[in-house]
Motif scaffolding. Sequence first.
Motif, PDB file in Angstrom:
ATOM      1  N   THR A 313     -32.150  18.411  55.269  1.00 25.62           N
ATOM      2  CA  THR A 313     -32.243  17.038  55.772  1.00 25.62           C
ATOM      3  C   THR A 313     -32.846  16.992  57.173  1.00 25.62           C
ATOM      4  N   VAL A 314     -32.973  18.148  57.822  1.00 24.61           N
ATOM      5  CA  VAL A 314     -33.675  18.236  59.106  1.00 24.61           C
ATOM      6  C   VAL A 314     -35.127  18.637  58.889  1.00 24.61           C
ATOM      7  N   TRP A 315     -35.345  19.653  58.057  1.00 23.55           N
ATOM      8  CA  TRP A 315     -36.698  20.160  57.834  1.00 23.55           C
ATOM      9  C   TRP A 315     -37.515  19.294  56.877  1.00 23.55           C
ATOM     10  N   TRP A 316     -36.866  18.852  55.801  1.00 23.96           N
ATOM     11  CA  TRP A 316     -37.597  18.141  54.745  1.00 23.96           C
ATOM     12  C   TRP A 316     -36.663  17.120  54.105  1.00 23.96           C
ATOM     13  N   PRO A 317     -36.356  16.033  54.807  1.00 18.72           N
ATOM     14  CA  PRO A 317     -35.335  15.073  54.341  1.00 18.72           C
ATOM     15  C   PRO A 317     -35.627  14.489  52.963  1.00 18.72           C
ATOM     16  N   GLU A 318     -36.886  14.107  52.739  1.00 17.27           N
ATOM     17  CA  GLU A 318     -37.216  13.461  51.466  1.00 17.27           C
ATOM     18  C   GLU A 318     -37.185  14.430  50.287  1.00 17.27           C
ATOM     19  N   GLY A 319     -37.148  15.715  50.561  1.00 17.58           N
ATOM     20  CA  GLY A 319     -37.170  16.691  49.475  1.00 17.58           C
ATOM     21  C   GLY A 319     -35.815  17.220  49.067  1.00 17.58           C
ATOM     22  N   TRP A 320     -34.740  16.786  49.782  1.00 17.19           N
ATOM     23  CA  TRP A 320     -33.431  17.364  49.510  1.00 17.19           C
ATOM     24  C   TRP A 320     -32.958  17.121  48.082  1.00 17.19           C
ATOM     25  N   LEU A 321     -33.152  15.913  47.566  1.00 17.41           N
ATOM     26  CA  LEU A 321     -32.679  15.616  46.212  1.00 17.41           C
ATOM     27  C   LEU A 321     -33.400  16.473  45.172  1.00 17.41           C
ATOM     28  N   TYR A 322     -34.675  16.761  45.403  1.00 15.33           N
ATOM     29  CA  TYR A 322     -35.403  17.647  44.492  1.00 15.33           C
ATOM     30  C   TYR A 322     -34.830  19.062  44.556  1.00 15.33           C
ATOM     31  N   VAL A 323     -34.515  19.503  45.757  1.00 11.66           N
ATOM     32  CA  VAL A 323     -33.938  20.842  45.926  1.00 11.66           C
ATOM     33  C   VAL A 323     -32.574  20.909  45.254  1.00 11.66           C
ATOM     34  N   LEU A 324     -31.756  19.863  45.436  1.00  9.08           N
ATOM     35  CA  LEU A 324     -30.429  19.836  44.822  1.00  9.08           C
ATOM     36  C   LEU A 324     -30.529  19.869  43.298  1.00  9.08           C
ATOM     37  N   GLY A 325     -31.432  19.072  42.744  1.00  9.56           N
ATOM     38  CA  GLY A 325     -31.615  19.065  41.291  1.00  9.56           C
ATOM     39  C   GLY A 325     -32.088  20.411  40.772  1.00  9.56           C
ATOM     40  N   ALA A 326     -33.037  21.017  41.486  1.00  8.51           N
ATOM     41  CA  ALA A 326     -33.546  22.328  41.075  1.00  8.51           C
ATOM     42  C   ALA A 326     -32.461  23.389  41.164  1.00  8.51           C
ATOM     43  N   LEU A 327     -31.624  23.289  42.191  1.00 10.86           N
ATOM     44  CA  LEU A 327     -30.524  24.248  42.359  1.00 10.86           C
ATOM     45  C   LEU A 327     -29.539  24.146  41.205  1.00 10.86           C
ATOM     46  N   PHE A 328     -29.194  22.929  40.821  1.00 10.51           N
ATOM     47  CA  PHE A 328     -28.239  22.723  39.730  1.00 10.51           C
ATOM     48  C   PHE A 328     -28.809  23.229  38.408  1.00 10.51           C
ATOM     49  N   ILE A 329     -30.083  22.951  38.157  1.00  8.89           N
ATOM     50  CA  ILE A 329     -30.726  23.416  36.918  1.00  8.89           C
ATOM     51  C   ILE A 329     -30.781  24.936  36.890  1.00  8.89           C
ATOM     52  N   ALA A 330     -31.145  25.550  38.018  1.00  9.88           N
ATOM     53  CA  ALA A 330     -31.237  27.008  38.090  1.00  9.88           C
ATOM     54  C   ALA A 330     -29.890  27.661  37.836  1.00  9.88           C
ATOM     55  N   VAL A 331     -28.835  27.103  38.409  1.00  8.30           N
ATOM     56  CA  VAL A 331     -27.494  27.661  38.203  1.00  8.30           C
ATOM     57  C   VAL A 331     -27.078  27.502  36.749  1.00  8.30           C
ATOM     58  N   THR A 332     -27.358  26.332  36.169  1.00 10.38           N
ATOM     59  CA  THR A 332     -26.984  26.079  34.772  1.00 10.38           C
ATOM     60  C   THR A 332     -27.690  27.052  33.822  1.00 10.38           C
ATOM     61  N   LEU A 333     -28.972  27.326  34.076  1.00  8.76           N
ATOM     62  CA  LEU A 333     -29.763  28.160  33.170  1.00  8.76           C
ATOM     63  C   LEU A 333     -29.561  29.654  33.397  1.00  8.76           C
ATOM     64  N   PHE A 334     -29.500  30.045  34.676  1.00  8.28           N
ATOM     65  CA  PHE A 334     -29.540  31.476  34.979  1.00  8.28           C
ATOM     66  C   PHE A 334     -28.235  32.022  35.562  1.00  8.28           C
ATOM     67  N   LEU A 335     -27.390  31.148  36.108  1.00  5.36           N
ATOM     68  CA  LEU A 335     -26.134  31.612  36.704  1.00  5.36           C
ATOM     69  C   LEU A 335     -24.973  30.750  36.218  1.00  5.36           C
ATOM     70  N   PRO A 336     -24.636  30.826  34.939  1.00  7.98           N
ATOM     71  CA  PRO A 336     -23.546  29.986  34.423  1.00  7.98           C
ATOM     72  C   PRO A 336     -22.208  30.246  35.102  1.00  7.98           C
ATOM     73  N   ALA A 337     -22.060  31.431  35.678  1.00  3.49           N
ATOM     74  CA  ALA A 337     -20.822  31.754  36.400  1.00  3.49           C
ATOM     75  C   ALA A 337     -20.941  31.442  37.887  1.00  3.49           C
ATOM     76  N   GLY A 338     -22.050  30.847  38.321  1.00  2.22           N
ATOM     77  CA  GLY A 338     -22.227  30.436  39.697  1.00  2.22           C
ATOM     78  C   GLY A 338     -22.429  31.589  40.666  1.00  2.22           C
ATOM     79  N   LEU A 339     -22.256  31.280  41.955  1.00  2.00           N
ATOM     80  CA  LEU A 339     -22.455  32.287  42.990  1.00  2.00           C
ATOM     81  C   LEU A 339     -21.442  33.411  42.885  1.00  2.00           C
ATOM     82  N   VAL A 340     -20.230  33.089  42.455  1.00  2.00           N
ATOM     83  CA  VAL A 340     -19.215  34.133  42.277  1.00  2.00           C
ATOM     84  C   VAL A 340     -19.658  35.125  41.210  1.00  2.00           C
ATOM     85  N   GLY A 341     -20.222  34.628  40.123  1.00  2.00           N
ATOM     86  CA  GLY A 341     -20.730  35.504  39.079  1.00  2.00           C
ATOM     87  C   GLY A 341     -21.866  36.372  39.570  1.00  2.00           C
TER      88      GLY A 341
END
Length: 348
Positions: A313-341
């Motif tokens: 939100t400091v470096w790229w405010p308008e891009g945060w929602l895209y980053v959040l969505g991409a993060l959630f999709i990446a975790v769902t597809l590749f890390l079903p156990a999350g960061l702990v996994g």
Amino acid sequence: MKKTLLIAIAVLTLLVPFLHLAFPAGHPLHLSEFYVGLLGKFLCFAICALALDLIWGFGGILSLGHGLFFALGGYGMGMYLMRQIGRDGQYQSDLPDFMVFLNWKELPWHWALSDSLIGQIFLALAVPGLVAAVFGYFAFRSRIQGVYFSIITQALVVAAMLLFFRNETGFGGNNGFTDFKRIAGMPLNTPGMKVGLCVASGVALIGCYLLAKWLTQSRWGRVLQAIRDAEGRVRFLGYDPVAFKLSAYVISALMCAMAGILYVPQVGIINPSEMSPAASIEMAIWAAVGGRGTLIGPVLGAFFVNGTKSVFTVWWPEGWLYVLGALFIAVTLFLPAGLVGLVKRFKK
């Protein structure tokens, strides 16, 4: 890992306030008031993520309306803080400024205990707990599960948000509550008070974690996990899933309300936007990214996602929602156990 992360949170909760108070501004080791407030917010968010994990990770109940309980706790504390302003407000009245502006002559009935810190904290916990108990009872008794439960929790939080937007409800309408000055008669914006609230948030998080861990390792927790995996079989064995799911839902709601109580004095504002569907969805993202069903994972996820948000939100405010969505999709597809996994995979 659980002990390590828990110790890290405890050290962080003490270290950041210490560096803020022990060293003067301009010293290389000094941390500004901003970081104390930021840590306090993250600790409150972590409590919400932990609360959601209790019902989603261990009970299989995905609630997308927990922002309601967080906001109700915050509004309960906000009412007390508004009364503490006294005659220091813009209109120099015993009534909160927004009530004077709307030409109210006396406090509404639901503000009766707003002059008492203990009484208002009790209400700030009791009201969310009661809402969760009533809503959860009818939902679980009707055997509403899965995506249908998630949808009606979203409907509940949207209805509450629209209600709180209305001026006649006595909750400040669109602007909510702000301009707080004191708590328990002491100035709110002093370094000592900010540090105290931050440390209280850390203690509350550790307490909620220990409570959740004890509950999930007890017989109650084992039955709750069995309901998550095969509710029909548990019912066939003679257990009542409604009682277990309802108790978990109420405990989770109370944790979120506690987070809201601690959050509002630190950020200095509460308004209906805290009830927005997006706020509740973010809680689910914190739990998923960290690793649901682990307790410590959602805590890690709350820190990781909100820390990343602070940077973007400091470096790229308008891009945060895209980053959040991409993060959630990446975790769902590749890390079903999350960061702990992911951490467990590297350990192997």
